[in-house]
Scaffold this motif. Structure first.
Motif, short mmCIF file in Angstrom:
data_model
loop_
_atom_site.label_atom_id
_atom_site.label_comp_id
_atom_site.label_asym_id
_atom_site.label_seq_id
_atom_site.Cartn_x
_atom_site.Cartn_y
_atom_site.Cartn_z
N ALA A 146 -29.81 4.60 8.80
CA ALA A 146 -30.74 5.71 9.04
C ALA A 146 -32.03 5.20 9.66
O ALA A 146 -32.75 4.40 9.06
N ASP A 147 -32.33 5.68 10.86
CA ASP A 147 -33.57 5.33 11.54
C ASP A 147 -34.60 6.42 11.25
O ASP A 147 -34.49 7.53 11.75
N ARG A 148 -35.60 6.10 10.43
CA ARG A 148 -36.63 7.06 10.06
C ARG A 148 -37.94 6.77 10.79
O ARG A 148 -39.02 7.12 10.33
N GLY A 149 -37.84 6.16 11.97
CA GLY A 149 -39.02 5.84 12.74
C GLY A 149 -39.78 7.06 13.22
O GLY A 149 -40.99 7.01 13.42
N ASP A 150 -39.08 8.18 13.42
CA ASP A 150 -39.71 9.45 13.81
C ASP A 150 -39.95 10.26 12.55
O ASP A 150 -38.99 10.65 11.88
N ALA A 153 -37.77 13.50 12.15
CA ALA A 153 -36.30 13.52 12.25
C ALA A 153 -35.74 12.19 11.77
O ALA A 153 -36.44 11.18 11.73
N VAL A 154 -34.48 12.21 11.43
CA VAL A 154 -33.78 10.98 11.05
C VAL A 154 -32.57 10.85 11.97
O VAL A 154 -31.80 11.79 12.13
N VAL A 155 -32.43 9.69 12.58
CA VAL A 155 -31.28 9.41 13.42
C VAL A 155 -30.26 8.64 12.57
O VAL A 155 -30.55 7.56 12.06
N ILE A 156 -29.08 9.24 12.41
CA ILE A 156 -28.01 8.62 11.62
C ILE A 156 -27.07 7.87 12.55
O ILE A 156 -26.45 8.47 13.42
N SER A 208 -39.96 15.43 2.77
CA SER A 208 -39.83 16.31 3.92
C SER A 208 -40.22 15.56 5.20
O SER A 208 -40.91 14.54 5.13
N PRO A 209 -39.77 16.03 6.38
CA PRO A 209 -38.96 17.23 6.59
C PRO A 209 -37.47 17.02 6.29
O PRO A 209 -36.71 17.96 6.18
N VAL A 210 -37.06 15.76 6.21
CA VAL A 210 -35.69 15.44 5.83
C VAL A 210 -35.72 14.80 4.45
O VAL A 210 -36.54 13.92 4.20
N PRO A 211 -34.88 15.24 3.51
CA PRO A 211 -34.95 14.71 2.14
C PRO A 211 -34.88 13.20 2.07
O PRO A 211 -34.08 12.57 2.77
N ILE A 212 -35.73 12.65 1.21
CA ILE A 212 -35.74 11.21 0.95
C ILE A 212 -35.14 10.90 -0.41
O ILE A 212 -34.54 9.86 -0.61
N VAL A 213 -35.28 11.84 -1.35
CA VAL A 213 -34.86 11.63 -2.73
C VAL A 213 -33.78 12.63 -3.12
O VAL A 213 -33.88 13.82 -2.80
N LEU A 214 -32.76 12.15 -3.80
CA LEU A 214 -31.75 13.00 -4.42
C LEU A 214 -31.87 12.82 -5.93
O LEU A 214 -31.86 11.70 -6.42
N GLY A 215 -32.01 13.94 -6.64
CA GLY A 215 -32.10 13.90 -8.09
C GLY A 215 -30.90 14.55 -8.74
O GLY A 215 -30.38 15.55 -8.24
N VAL A 216 -30.44 13.96 -9.83
CA VAL A 216 -29.26 14.45 -10.55
C VAL A 216 -29.56 14.46 -12.05
O VAL A 216 -30.10 13.48 -12.57
#
Length: 226
Positions: A146-150, A153-156, A208-216
């Motif tokens: 995952a490129d989170r440089g922007d 947006a995230v480039v997968i 945000s704007p793209v999730p960084i954390v997933l909680g369960v």
């Protein structure tokens, strides 16, 4: 116990990295996930991989009594004033079967190549009916692929399905290029909870704007636990 990768960066983590995380109010949604999924309660809440103990205050505000374990003596040196601690392997927790009402693992599953075994340990030490909360980097949007440089947006890129340990990272200002990370695709991560005998109850995402954390949030069944 042998020296760990986090021993080398413990001072940097406490004095520099955490200061950048505190610039915004809960920018990753970690505190929000803990509050929503753990909720108010009482009794011991064991934090697996507590690091420098920065999440203890939130756990305490919810009414729980935080206790932490970590493998890194360097990180625990900074945690001593924040919560009771023990140096221990997450795969061999120094707690009796069914002895604690709550367990949390916050932003650490990528540090644990054997995380399914850690989930089984969490289930072992939980009381029947006890709650387990996982808050970790989102497996779909964070990793060497995952490129989170922007920021918008995230480039997968290829590699999401290749569960592996890597030091690849889009930035050299974070942790992963220093200590590495294990990547668990979402199906494998969720299967680990089920294989540990835990019942999945609730989910949340943060950042945000793209999730960084997933909680369960998961729970140990009152009966029939194996």
């Amino acid at each position: 116990m042998a020296k760990t990768a986090y021993d080398e960066i413990a001072d940097w983590y406490e004095e520099q990295f955490l200061s950048t995380q505190r610039l915004g109010h809960d920018p990753l949604g970690i505190e929000g996930a803990l509050c929503a999924l753990l909720g108010e309660g009482s009794g011991v809440c064991l934090e697996i991989g507590c690091g420098t103990g920065v999440h203890a205050a939130v756990v305490r505000e919810l009414g729980w009594a935080p206790v932490g374990v970590d493998l890194s003596s360097g990180m625990l040196r900074h945690a001593r004033g924040r919560l009771p601690i023990a140096r221990a392997d997450a795969g061999r927790l120094p707690f009796r079967d069914g002895s604690v009402p709550a367990v949390v693992a916050v932003m650490v599953h990528t540090d644990m190549p054997e995380y399914p075994a850690v989930l089984r340990e969490a289930a072992r030490v939980l009381r029947p009916g006890g709650v387990f909360v996982h808050a970790g980097v989102h497996p779909c949007f964070c990793g060497g692929f995952a490129d989170r440089g922007d920021p918008g947006a995230v480039v997968i890129r290829p590699g999401y399905l290749d569960g592996h340990w890597t030091k690849e990272s889009w930035t050299d200002q974070g942790i992963r290029d220093k200590v590495g990370a294990a990547h668990w695709p979402l199906p494998e991560l969720m299967q680990g909870f089920l294989d540990a005998g835990l019942t999945l109850e609730r989910f949340t995402e943060g950042g945000s704007p793209v999730p960084i954390v997933l909680g369960v949030r998961a729970r140990k069944p009152l009966t029939g636990w194996r």
